[in-house]
Scaffold this active site. Structure first.
Site, PDB file in Angstrom:
ATOM      1  N   GLY A  74       0.758  -1.374  -0.057  1.00 59.15           N
ATOM      2  CA  GLY A  74      -0.171   0.014   0.059  1.00 59.15           C
ATOM      3  C   GLY A  74       0.864   1.288  -0.080  1.00 59.15           C
ATOM      4  O   GLY A  74       0.682   2.132  -0.831  1.00 59.15           O
ATOM      5  N   ASN A 162      -8.114   3.496   8.630  1.00 56.89           N
ATOM      6  CA  ASN A 162      -7.819   2.467   9.518  1.00 56.89           C
ATOM      7  C   ASN A 162      -7.968   2.551  11.076  1.00 56.89           C
ATOM      8  O   ASN A 162      -7.976   1.327  11.700  1.00 56.89           O
ATOM      9  CB  ASN A 162      -6.102   2.078   9.053  1.00 56.89           C
ATOM     10  CG  ASN A 162      -5.299   3.715   9.144  1.00 56.89           C
ATOM     11  OD1 ASN A 162      -5.889   4.425   8.676  1.00 56.89           O
ATOM     12  ND2 ASN A 162      -4.298   3.640  10.145  1.00 56.89           N
ATOM     13  N   GLN A 190      -7.904  -0.293   3.596  1.00 55.93           N
ATOM     14  CA  GLN A 190      -8.717  -0.999   4.542  1.00 55.93           C
ATOM     15  C   GLN A 190     -10.237  -1.395   4.143  1.00 55.93           C
ATOM     16  O   GLN A 190     -10.883  -2.108   4.987  1.00 55.93           O
ATOM     17  CB  GLN A 190      -8.807  -0.157   5.828  1.00 55.93           C
ATOM     18  CG  GLN A 190      -7.764   0.335   6.462  1.00 55.93           C
ATOM     19  CD  GLN A 190      -7.386  -0.761   7.305  1.00 55.93           C
ATOM     20  OE1 GLN A 190      -7.868  -2.044   7.607  1.00 55.93           O
ATOM     21  NE2 GLN A 190      -6.036  -0.818   7.732  1.00 55.93           N
ATOM     22  N   HIS A 212      -1.595  -7.845   2.675  1.00 53.77           N
ATOM     23  CA  HIS A 212      -1.431  -8.376   4.179  1.00 53.77           C
ATOM     24  C   HIS A 212      -2.456  -7.884   4.936  1.00 53.77           C
ATOM     25  O   HIS A 212      -2.576  -8.217   6.057  1.00 53.77           O
ATOM     26  CB  HIS A 212      -0.016  -8.067   4.760  1.00 53.77           C
ATOM     27  CG  HIS A 212       0.141  -6.527   5.012  1.00 53.77           C
ATOM     28  ND1 HIS A 212      -0.127  -6.163   6.290  1.00 53.77           N
ATOM     29  CD2 HIS A 212       0.512  -5.544   4.618  1.00 53.77           C
ATOM     30  CE1 HIS A 212       0.390  -4.806   6.502  1.00 53.77           C
ATOM     31  NE2 HIS A 212       0.735  -4.605   5.364  1.00 53.77           N
ATOM     32  N   CYS A 336       3.485   5.070  20.924  1.00 51.16           N
ATOM     33  CA  CYS A 336       4.737   5.275  21.578  1.00 51.16           C
ATOM     34  C   CYS A 336       5.738   4.803  20.655  1.00 51.16           C
ATOM     35  O   CYS A 336       6.926   5.029  20.930  1.00 51.16           O
ATOM     36  CB  CYS A 336       4.930   4.424  22.786  1.00 51.16           C
ATOM     37  SG  CYS A 336       5.709   3.092  23.081  1.00 51.16           S
TER      38      CYS A 336
HETATM   39  C1  LIG Z   1      -1.796  -0.530   6.068  1.00 48.69           C
HETATM   40  C2  LIG Z   1      -2.124   0.402   5.427  1.00 48.69           C
HETATM   41  C3  LIG Z   1      -1.447   1.079   4.334  1.00 48.69           C
HETATM   42  C4  LIG Z   1       0.044   0.562   4.043  1.00 48.69           C
HETATM   43  O1  LIG Z   1       0.123  -0.726   3.388  1.00 48.69           O
HETATM   44  P1  LIG Z   1       1.333  -1.429   3.365  1.00 48.69           P
HETATM   45  O2  LIG Z   1       1.343  -2.486   2.411  1.00 48.69           O
HETATM   46  O3  LIG Z   1       1.755  -2.141   4.857  1.00 48.69           O
HETATM   47  O4  LIG Z   1       2.696  -0.385   2.758  1.00 48.69           O
HETATM   48  C5  LIG Z   1      -1.685   2.283   3.695  1.00 48.69           C
HETATM   49  N1  LIG Z   1      -2.932   2.632   3.878  1.00 48.69           N
HETATM   50  C6  LIG Z   1      -4.059   2.485   4.716  1.00 48.69           C
HETATM   51  C7  LIG Z   1      -5.147   2.910   4.935  1.00 48.69           C
HETATM   52  C8  LIG Z   1      -3.153   1.166   5.555  1.00 48.69           C
HETATM   53  O5  LIG Z   1      -3.838   0.654   6.725  1.00 48.69           O
END
Ligand SMILES: *Cc1c(COP(=O)(O)O)cnc(C)c1O
Length: 396
Positions: A74, A162, A190, A212, A336
């Site tokens: 992402g 998220n 998400q 993932h 943190c």
């Molecule tokens: C997890 C997440 C990302 C990043 O995705 P990765 O594959 O971990 O780089 C981007 N945007 C949102 C809203 C996410 O929850």
């Protein structure tokens, strides 16, 4: 043998475990070593699998497989869009051409990879607007309408948040952007696999997803690009992905992503129903058992698996660590991780006061969570909150 320890994972918005079918597909694929760009039989075999996965990902978005560009996740997909837009509008000095489109519109509640990309372009001279949201996390349409103009280059608004789960009306945001001649991107990491996502109905030019977060492997994702929308590679090299993303194919990762996409599409309706029931059980149980709490986010337009709760009078981190000792894994907005006790930018944006922002916990559910697990949380958490509040100097 020691007794099996209780373990209730409620942090699916951070990452998900591989589904069994995905793990099996990846392990099986490790034996297929061909370079998907090679012309011989082994290469073609590997390539065919990549294309099958591309089809599955396109199908999950009800969009063309042709528009799917595989990336490392992402964050890379989001960065690719921001840097492509910069490339489109910048002069040789890297600053936006003055007579061209210089405006970028995004929101205050985006993922850090979008926020920091936007700040980066602001430093280069682009005119960036971070739209405010209302108390439920919805983009303020009045602010959006006044920010949008014939100078707007592109708009980037996440489909689902998220931290609090709020879902934006992307179709209603994308339409005026495209009318103004601006491109529209949505970070749907998400939303995909949790609610229906149809790129045609949404009317977006670019959409970001990550494997993932949908029970696929880490380090692989995709950017869906509407046919005809401009794009430039973030990573230069060979002609993989039509030259838009160089680098030898991550076959196993892509295959795992494809398998996860097939499963997500198949189980979308059941997922929605089951997560909603479990989430409501947790929400109602907490409201019943813990006084003075606040549910953050939108009551209706929200992810079925996400529940963000403020426990004023208790510190989010202290709650998290106490739950962790009891085998319950959640997350808190006051990270943190950054070495500071900065409250979540999302909770501040929805107007949560400092004590509500500091005492917030995100429960995010997924496949594998059971009613027994939720009931264990409902039994474990109330005494933790009572103890932390008794120690605290902040009134609840
Ligand atoms: C997890 C997440 C990302 C990043 O995705 P990765 O594959 O971990 O780089 C981007 N945007 C949102 C809203 C996410 O929850």
């Amino acid at each position: 043998m020691p007794e099996k320890e209780t373990h209730v994972y409620l942090d699916y918005n951070a990452t998900t475990p591989l589904r069994d079918e995905v793990r099996a597909a990846i392990i099986e694929d490790l034996a297929v070593y061909g370079n998907a760009s090679s012309m011989h039989a082994d290469g073609r075999r590997a390539r065919a699998r990549v294309e099958e996965a591309r089809q599955a990902v396109g199908d999950l978005l009800s969009g063309s497989a042709k528009g799917v560009i595989f990336t490392s996740g992402g964050s890379e997909s989001n960065n690719t869009v921001f840097q492509a837009m910069r490339r489109l509008a910048a002069g040789p000095d890297g600053a936006p051409k003055k007579d061209g489109r210089t405006g970028i519109i995004t929101t205050e509640i985006e993922h850090p990879c979008v926020l920091n990309s936007a700040r980066d372009l602001a430093e280069m001279g682009f005119d960036v607007t971070f739209l405010p949201v209302d108390q439920n996390g919805k983009v303020r349409m009045d602010a959006y309408r006044s920010a949008l103009s014939e100078k707007t280059l592109f708009v980037s608004v996440m489909m689902a948040n998220n931290e609090i789960g709020t879902i934006q009306d992307i179709a209603a945001l994308a339409a005026p952007a495209r009318e103004a001649g601006a491109f529209f991107h949505t970070d749907a990491v998400q939303a995909v696999g949790k609610v229906p996502v149809n790129v045609t109905e949404l009317g977006v030019d670019y959409l970001t997803m990550s494997a993932h977060k949908i029970y696929g492997p880490k380090g692989v994702g995709a950017l869906w690009v509407r046919e005809g929308a401009p794009l430039f590679p973030l990573i230069q090299g060979g002609h993989q992905e039509d030259g838009y993303r160089a680098g030898t194919y991550n076959n196993g990762g892509i295959l795992g992503f494809g398998t996860a996409a097939v499963l997500a599409r198949e189980h979308l309706a059941v997922y929605g129903r089951e997560m909603c029931a479990l989430r409501n059980r947790l929400r109602d149980g907490l409201l019943e058992r813990v006084p003075h709490i606040k549910i953050n986010g939108h009551a209706g337009d929200t992810l079925p698996n996400t529940l963000n709760v403020s426990f004023p009078g208790a510190e989010g981190e202290a709650i998290l660590l106490s739950l962790d000792l009891a085998g319950i894994e959640v997350s808190t907005g006051s990270a943190c991780a950054s070495g500071s006790l900065e409250p979540s930018h999302v909770l501040l944006a929805i107007g949560a006061g400092p004590e509500f922002a500091h005492g917030s916990i995100r429960f995010s559910l997924g496949w594998g969570v059971t009613e027994e697990g939720i009931d264990y949380v409902l039994q474990t958490l109330p005494p933790i909150i009572a103890r932390l509040r008794a120690m605290s100097t902040v009134p609840a």
